[in-house]
Design a protein around this motif. Structure first.
Motif, PDB file in Angstrom:
ATOM      1  N   ASP A 343     -15.620  30.096  55.098  1.00 58.33           N
ATOM      2  CA  ASP A 343     -16.323  29.163  55.989  1.00 58.33           C
ATOM      3  C   ASP A 343     -15.360  28.428  56.910  1.00 58.33           C
ATOM      4  OD1 ASP A 343     -18.660  29.946  54.821  1.00 58.33           O
ATOM      5  OD2 ASP A 343     -18.718  28.288  53.370  1.00 58.33           O
ATOM      6  N   THR A 344     -14.232  28.000  56.411  1.00 57.29           N
ATOM      7  CA  THR A 344     -13.322  27.142  57.192  1.00 57.29           C
ATOM      8  C   THR A 344     -12.161  27.898  57.807  1.00 57.29           C
ATOM      9  OG1 THR A 344     -12.018  26.631  55.224  1.00 57.29           O
ATOM     10  CG2 THR A 344     -13.890  25.192  55.711  1.00 57.29           C
ATOM     11  N   LEU A 345     -11.968  29.199  57.449  1.00 60.43           N
ATOM     12  CA  LEU A 345     -10.849  30.018  57.952  1.00 60.43           C
ATOM     13  C   LEU A 345      -9.496  29.438  57.554  1.00 60.43           C
ATOM     14  CD1 LEU A 345     -12.103  30.880  61.568  1.00 60.43           C
ATOM     15  CD2 LEU A 345     -12.533  32.079  59.434  1.00 60.43           C
ATOM     16  N   SER A 346      -9.472  28.618  56.547  1.00 65.80           N
ATOM     17  CA  SER A 346      -8.213  28.044  56.060  1.00 65.80           C
ATOM     18  C   SER A 346      -7.627  28.952  54.981  1.00 65.80           C
ATOM     19  CB  SER A 346      -8.455  26.645  55.495  1.00 65.80           C
ATOM     20  OG  SER A 346      -9.351  26.712  54.393  1.00 65.80           O
ATOM     21  N   ILE A 347      -6.370  28.720  54.679  1.00 64.21           N
ATOM     22  CA  ILE A 347      -5.666  29.489  53.649  1.00 64.21           C
ATOM     23  C   ILE A 347      -5.445  28.584  52.434  1.00 64.21           C
ATOM     24  CG2 ILE A 347      -3.554  30.733  53.068  1.00 64.21           C
ATOM     25  CD1 ILE A 347      -3.263  31.429  56.018  1.00 64.21           C
ATOM     26  N   GLN A 348      -5.864  29.059  51.290  1.00 62.54           N
ATOM     27  CA  GLN A 348      -5.711  28.304  50.043  1.00 62.54           C
ATOM     28  C   GLN A 348      -4.573  28.919  49.213  1.00 62.54           C
ATOM     29  OE1 GLN A 348      -7.257  25.584  49.137  1.00 62.54           O
ATOM     30  NE2 GLN A 348      -8.815  25.486  50.779  1.00 62.54           N
ATOM     31  N   GLU A 349      -3.740  28.060  48.634  1.00 63.59           N
ATOM     32  CA  GLU A 349      -2.631  28.523  47.786  1.00 63.59           C
ATOM     33  C   GLU A 349      -2.479  27.566  46.614  1.00 63.59           C
ATOM     34  OE1 GLU A 349       2.095  29.810  48.067  1.00 63.59           O
ATOM     35  OE2 GLU A 349       0.997  29.148  49.857  1.00 63.59           O
ATOM     36  N   TRP A 359       2.811  33.029  35.004  1.00 58.44           N
ATOM     37  CA  TRP A 359       2.548  32.211  36.201  1.00 58.44           C
ATOM     38  C   TRP A 359       2.488  33.090  37.455  1.00 58.44           C
ATOM     39  CZ3 TRP A 359       1.136  27.211  36.456  1.00 58.44           C
ATOM     40  CH2 TRP A 359       1.321  26.435  35.317  1.00 58.44           C
ATOM     41  N   TYR A 360       1.510  32.776  38.338  1.00 56.44           N
ATOM     42  CA  TYR A 360       1.352  33.457  39.616  1.00 56.44           C
ATOM     43  C   TYR A 360       1.027  32.413  40.691  1.00 56.44           C
ATOM     44  CZ  TYR A 360       0.921  37.777  36.936  1.00 56.44           C
ATOM     45  OH  TYR A 360       1.148  38.832  36.087  1.00 56.44           O
ATOM     46  N   SER A 361       1.366  32.790  41.937  1.00 58.95           N
ATOM     47  CA  SER A 361       0.957  31.982  43.090  1.00 58.95           C
ATOM     48  C   SER A 361      -0.249  32.670  43.736  1.00 58.95           C
ATOM     49  CB  SER A 361       2.118  31.870  44.094  1.00 58.95           C
ATOM     50  OG  SER A 361       1.682  31.198  45.262  1.00 58.95           O
ATOM     51  N   LEU A 362      -1.422  32.038  43.644  1.00 60.09           N
ATOM     52  CA  LEU A 362      -2.675  32.603  44.151  1.00 60.09           C
ATOM     53  C   LEU A 362      -2.861  32.192  45.615  1.00 60.09           C
ATOM     54  CD1 LEU A 362      -5.395  34.052  43.592  1.00 60.09           C
ATOM     55  CD2 LEU A 362      -6.327  31.819  42.956  1.00 60.09           C
ATOM     56  N   ARG A 363      -3.024  33.207  46.476  1.00 57.21           N
ATOM     57  CA  ARG A 363      -3.228  32.945  47.899  1.00 57.21           C
ATOM     58  C   ARG A 363      -4.524  33.615  48.346  1.00 57.21           C
ATOM     59  NH1 ARG A 363       2.904  34.131  50.218  1.00 57.21           N
ATOM     60  NH2 ARG A 363       3.962  32.535  48.921  1.00 57.21           N
ATOM     61  N   ILE A 364      -5.394  32.844  49.013  1.00 56.56           N
ATOM     62  CA  ILE A 364      -6.685  33.342  49.500  1.00 56.56           C
ATOM     63  C   ILE A 364      -6.681  33.212  51.024  1.00 56.56           C
ATOM     64  CG2 ILE A 364      -9.189  33.151  49.325  1.00 56.56           C
ATOM     65  CD1 ILE A 364      -8.807  31.701  46.671  1.00 56.56           C
ATOM     66  N   ARG A 365      -6.843  34.353  51.719  1.00 57.59           N
ATOM     67  CA  ARG A 365      -6.858  34.388  53.187  1.00 57.59           C
ATOM     68  C   ARG A 365      -8.184  34.985  53.663  1.00 57.59           C
ATOM     69  NH1 ARG A 365      -1.618  34.210  55.478  1.00 57.59           N
ATOM     70  NH2 ARG A 365       0.034  34.110  53.895  1.00 57.59           N
ATOM     71  N   ALA A 377     -12.789  38.116  52.315  1.00 56.88           N
ATOM     72  CA  ALA A 377     -11.565  37.391  51.959  1.00 56.88           C
ATOM     73  C   ALA A 377     -10.587  38.355  51.290  1.00 56.88           C
ATOM     74  CB  ALA A 377     -11.870  36.219  51.034  1.00 56.88           C
ATOM     75  N   VAL A 378      -9.300  38.018  51.374  1.00 60.40           N
ATOM     76  CA  VAL A 378      -8.217  38.783  50.733  1.00 60.40           C
ATOM     77  C   VAL A 378      -7.516  37.861  49.741  1.00 60.40           C
ATOM     78  CG1 VAL A 378      -6.103  40.092  51.069  1.00 60.40           C
ATOM     79  CG2 VAL A 378      -7.932  40.214  52.772  1.00 60.40           C
ATOM     80  N   ILE A 379      -7.486  38.295  48.494  1.00 52.71           N
ATOM     81  CA  ILE A 379      -6.854  37.499  47.424  1.00 52.71           C
ATOM     82  C   ILE A 379      -5.577  38.224  47.003  1.00 52.71           C
ATOM     83  CG2 ILE A 379      -7.148  36.478  45.142  1.00 52.71           C
ATOM     84  CD1 ILE A 379     -10.169  36.689  45.571  1.00 52.71           C
ATOM     85  N   SER A 380      -4.462  37.528  46.995  1.00 49.15           N
ATOM     86  CA  SER A 380      -3.179  38.105  46.563  1.00 49.15           C
ATOM     87  C   SER A 380      -2.538  37.182  45.535  1.00 49.15           C
ATOM     88  CB  SER A 380      -2.245  38.304  47.757  1.00 49.15           C
ATOM     89  OG  SER A 380      -1.951  37.064  48.371  1.00 49.15           O
ATOM     90  N   LEU A 381      -1.755  37.793  44.657  1.00 47.47           N
ATOM     91  CA  LEU A 381      -1.060  37.056  43.596  1.00 47.47           C
ATOM     92  C   LEU A 381       0.428  37.388  43.671  1.00 47.47           C
ATOM     93  CD1 LEU A 381      -3.540  37.648  40.633  1.00 47.47           C
ATOM     94  CD2 LEU A 381      -3.099  35.475  41.758  1.00 47.47           C
TER      95      LEU A 381
END
Length: 729
Positions: A343-349, A359-365, A377-381
Motif C-alpha cells: 500500500d505505501t511502497l515503503s521498504i520494511q526491514e 538470526w536473519y535480516s527480513l526485508r520486504i520490498r 511483494a518480494v521477501i528476502s532474508l
C-alpha cells in the motif's frame, strides 16, 4: 517344467497344461545315528495271525507260478523309458555303455532293435497289441529265437499311454508234431540260409517302419496345407485393413501439416519463454539468499531453493495463498507488514529468528512490473546469525570483563596505545583516593600530579605495543598524596585487539606490608642463625670438655678393660661433638655434608688407635654430594664409630696388616646405603645378630632401628656390615 521334463507330459501346448508321468521313484533313506539307547518294544498279542498267514501263502504261490510260466517283459512310457521290469530280462535287455539310461531301445540286445522299434510304433499308431515272431537275438555268444509282443494300455482313461513289452523264448514253447518236423528241416539248412532269412526279416521290418514314417509325413503335410490356407485368408484380411489405414494416414498427414505450422509458432514463443525462465531460475539459484515472491493477491508466485526451509514450502505450493503457509521464522505480524509495503511502497526491514534461534535480516520490498506497477511483494532474508552472535558475544565479553575488573580487589587500569587511561576499576579509585573524572582520558604519567612519571616505567610501557613485551613485577616505592609512602608492584600486558584498538591492562598491587613483613622475617632469621651457631658451638665445647675429662680419667685407670671402655665412650662423644662442630661452621644448620663428617670421624678414630694398630689402613668411598639432616648424621656417626672401633679391636690380631673401608652411596633420591667392613679375621659364626651380648653391636642395632633402616652382615672372606635407610623418614 525345466529339468523335471521327464516327470511331466504335455497335454495342451497353447495353455501350457501338463500331466504327471508315472515314473520310477528312487527311495531315499536318511539313517540317523542316535546316541540314546533304543527302547524295547513290547509286542502285543497278534491279531488274526492265521488269516495273515493264509494271505502270504497265497501271494507266494502266485509269485512262483508267474515266475515259472509268465513271459518276461518291461513296462515303458510314451518316451520308451522303462518304468518296471517283469522277470529276468537279461537275455533280451542289457545296459548300454556310457551314461546310465533306462531307454528301452538303448538297452535292447543285438537283433531286437529294429523289430522292437517297429512293433512299438505300430502299437502307438493302431492302439492295439502287435506281435513279432522268429527274431534272432544274440545272447552269450549264441543266437536264440525270440517272439516279442507290445501291448498298449492306459491306467486312466484321460492319461498317457503305456506299453507292456513281453519277450518269449520260442525254444521253450510247446510244439506239435508238425512243428517238430519243421524244426528238424530247419536244422538241416545251411548257415548261409540262416543269414539270408535273418536279413529278410530285418528288411521287412525296415520296410514296415519306413511305411509308417511315410504315412506320418503325409498326415503332417495335410495339416500344413490346412494351415497354409488359413494364413492366406488372414493375409487377405490384413491387406484390406492396410488399405483402410493408408486412407486414414493421408487424412492425419493433412491435419499434422496444419498443426505443424501452429507448433512452429508456439515453439518459437516457448523457446523465448523457456529462455527467460531458465535465466530467472539460474539467477535465483545462484543467489544464495532465501527469496519469496508474492502476487497482488498474496499468492505464492516463485521462491528460491533456500526459501523452502525457512518458509516451510514445497514446489507444489506455487499458487497457494501465503496466509495458508506457516513459516519457520518468528514474525507474528508478517501479513500486515506485507500489505503495508504494497500500500505505501515503503521498504520494511527487521531482525527475526527462526525456530532454531538462527538470526536473519527480513526485508520486504514492493514487486514492480515492467510498466512500473505494483503487483505484489518480494521477501528476502539475509543471514546475520554470525554477525549477531559476534555482537552479542562482544557485548557479553565486555560485560564479563567489566564485571571481573570491578570484582578484582587489586587496582586495575586499562590504557590505550597512547598510554591514556580508558577506564579503571573501583579498587583503583578507592586505593588512591581519586575520581574517574580526574583519571580517565589522562596520560598515566600525568595522573596524581605526575607521581607515576617514572623514567624506567615510561620506557617499559612505551615499548610494550611496538615490541610485544610484558611488564612483570616492576616495583615502585613512592610517596602518594592521599595514602603516604607505599611500595607498589606493577604488572602489565597487552589486551587482544578489539577492531583496530590496542590496549594495555595495568595491574597494581600494594606490597608495602609484605615488604615490611619480609624485612622482619629476615632480621628474625639472622638473629636465630646467630643463636643456633652459638648453641652448636657451646654444645661442641661441652662435649669436648666431657671427652677431655674421660681422657684424663682413662690415664689414671690401671685396668685395661676399664680404660678401653672410657676410650670407647670418649670416641662416641667425639663423634657427636664433630657434628656440632661442622654445623656451627656451616651456612645451613638443618643439613650436613655427610662425606666431610665421615672423613673427619674416621680420621679421628684412626688417630686415636694409631699406636695400637699401625699396619691397618683406611679406604673411604663416599659420594661427595650427599647431604642429610643433623639427627640422622649423629646416628650414622655413632654407627660408623662402633663398627670401625669393633673392626680395629677384634678384626686384626697379632699386629696383622689390613684395611678398613667405608662405602657410602645414594641408591635413589632418598635411599642411602652405608657399608663398613674389613679384610681381617672373619666375623665369629657363633655370634647371632638377633641375640647379641656385645654392648657395641647392641648399640648398632638400636641405632639402625632409630634410622628405620635394615642391617645385613656378609662373611665371604671379608666382614661387611651393610646399612640401608631412607633419608625422608
Amino acid at each position: 517344467t525345466g529339468e523335471f521334463s521327464d516327470l511331466f507330459a504335455l497335454v495342451d501346448k497353447k495353455h501350457r497344461i501338463y500331466s504327471r508321468k508315472i515314473a520310477p521313484v528312487r527311495l531315499r533313506f536318511d539313517l540317523i545315528i542316535r546316541d540314546h539307547p533304543l527302547d524295547k518294544i513290547q509286542l502285543g498279542k497278534r491279531v488274526n495271525e492265521d488269516r495273515s498267514n493264509d494271505l502270504d501263502l497265497q501271494k507266494e504261490a502266485d509269485r512262483i507260478v508267474l515266475n515259472k510260466y509268465a513271459p518276461v517283459g518291461a513296462v515303458v512310457n510314451n518316451d520308451l523309458e522303462i518304468l518296471q521290469f517283469r522277470g529276468q530280462t537279461s537275455p533280451y535287455l542289457s545296459p548300454a555303455p556310457g551314461k546310465a539310461s533306462f531307454n528301452l531301445l538303448k538297452m535292447a540286445r543285438e537283433g531286437l532293435l529294429i523289430d522292437l522299434r517297429t512293433a512299438i510304433h505300430q502299437a502307438k499308431k493302431l492302439d492295439a497289441p502287435v506281435r513279432k515272431e522268429g527274431l534272432q537275438v544274440k545272447y552269450d555268444e549264441q543266437y536264440r529265437t525270440v517272439n516279442i509282443e507290445v501291448i498298449p494300455f492306459r491306467p486312466n482313461l484321460q492319461g498317457q499311454p503305456f506299453f507292456l513289452v513281453l519277450f518269449e523264448d520260442a525254444s521253450r514253447l510247446p510244439r506239435s508234431s508238425a512243428q517238430r518236423s519243421d524244426e528238424m528241416e530247419t536244422v538241416k539248412h545251411t548257415e548261409a540260409e540262416k543269414q539270408i532269412s535273418q536279413l529278410r526279416q530285418e528288411l521287412a521290418a525296415a520296410k514296415e517302419y519306413l511305411q509308417s514314417i511315410i504315412e506320418e509325413q503325409e498326415a503332417t503335410n495335410q495339416d500344413l496345407k490346412v494351415a497354409n490356407e488359413e494364413i492366406l485368408s488372414s493375409n487377405e484380411e490384413l491387406q484390406s485393413t492396410k488399405e483402410e489405414l493408408e486412407t486414414a494416414k493421408e487424412e492425419i498427414q493433412a491435419t499434422n501439416e496444419e498443426l505443424s505450422t501452429i507448433n512452429e509458432e508456439l515453439r518459437s514463443r516457448n523457446l523465448e519463454l523457456n529462455q527467460a525462465n531458465n535465466d530467472l531460475r539460474n539467477l535465483l539459484s545462484s543467489i544464495n539468499i532465501p527469496i519469496l515472491m508474492l502476487g497482488g493477491d498474496l499468492r505464492i508466485r516463485r521462491f528460491t531453493p533456500l526459501a523452502e526451509r525457512l518458509f516451510n514450502l514445497i514446489p507444489s505450493d506455487v499458487g497457494r495463498p501465503f496466509s495458508n503457509i506457516h513459516p519457520n521464522i518468528d514474525v507474528p505480524n508478517l501479513l500486515p507488514l506485507i500489505l503495508e509495503v504494497i500500500d505505501t511502497l515503503s521498504i520494511q526491514e527487521l531482525e527475526v529468528q527462526d525456530r532454531e534461534g538462527h538470526w536473519y535480516s527480513l526485508r520486504i520490498r514492493p514487486y514492480k512490473t515492467v510498466e512500473n506497477q505494483i503487483d505484489g511483494a518480494v521477501i528476502s532474508l539475509i543471514d546475520i546469525d554470525q554477525l549477531k552472535h559476534s555482537a552479542i558475544a562482544l557485548q557479553d565479553s565486555r560485560d564479563y570483563a567489566a564485571a571481573i575488573v570491578e570484582t578484582v580487589r587489586k587496582p586495575l587500569v586499562v590504557l590505550n596505545s597512547e598510554l591514556r587511561v580508558i577506564t579503571a576499576n573501583r579498587s583503583f579509585y578507592e586505593t588512591f583516593g581519586v575520581s574517574s573524572d580526574e583519571v580517565e582520558q589522562q596520560l598515566i604519567f600525568d595522573v596524581q600530579n605526575g607521581q607515576w612519571n617514572i623514567l624506567q616505567l615510561r620506557s617499559l610501557l612505551e615499548d610494550m605495543i611496538p615490541r610485544d613485551t610484558k611488564l612483570e613485577n616492576f616495583e615502585v616505592s613512592q610517596v602518594f598524596d592521599q595514602i603516604g609512602t607505599r611500595t607498589m608492584l606493577l604488572n602489565a600486558s597487552k589486551i587482544p585487539c578489539l577492531g583496530d584498538m590496542q590496549m594495555i591492562l595495568l595491574a597494581i598491587e600494594d606490597i608495602t606490608q609484605r615488604r615490611q613483613a619480609e624485612e622482619q622475617i629476615t632480621n628474625s632469621l639472622h638473629e636465630k642463625e646467630i643463636l643456633l651457631r652459638e648453641v652448636h658451638h657451646r654444645v661442641k665445647n661441652n662435649l669436648q670438655i666431657i671427652s677431655s675429662l674421660l681422657s684424663l680419667q682413662s690415664n689414671r685407670v690401671v685396668d685395661l678393660q676399664a680404660s678401653g671402655s672410657l676410650q670407647d665412650s670418649q670416641n662416641r662423644i667425639s663423634a657427636m661433638a664433630l657434628v656440632h662442630e661442622i654445623l656451627y661452621q656451616s651456612a645451613n644448620f638443618s643439613q650436613l655434608n655427610f662425606a666431610e663428617y665421615i672423613e673427619n670421624l674416621v680420621t679421628h678414630l684412626f688417630r686415636s688407635y694409631s699406636i695400637q694398630f699401625p699396619k691397618i689402613s683406611q679406604r673411604l668411598d663416599i659420594q661427595r654430594d650427599i647431604v642429610i639432616n643433623s639427627d640422622k648424621a649423629v646416628l650414622c656417626g655413632l654407627i660408623v664409630n662402633e663398627l670401625v672401633t669393633n673392626a680395629l679391636k677384634h678384626g686384626f690380631k697379632n699386629e696383622q696388616s689390613g684395611e678398613v673401608f667405608i662405602v657410602l652411596q645414594q641408591e635413589s633420591e632418598h635411599q642411602l646405603t652405608l657399608k663398613v667392613g674389613n679384610d681381617g679375621d672373619d666375623f665369629p659364626p657363633e655370634i647371632d645378630l638377633q641375640n647379641l651380648q656385645s654392648m657395641g653391636l647392641n648399640l648398632v642395632m638400636n641405632l639402625v632401628q632409630q634410622l628405620k633402616g635394615t642391617l645385613e652382615l656378609e662373611r665371604n672372606g671379608q666382614t661387611v656390615f651393610t646399612i640401608k635407610f631412607d633419608t625422608s623418614l
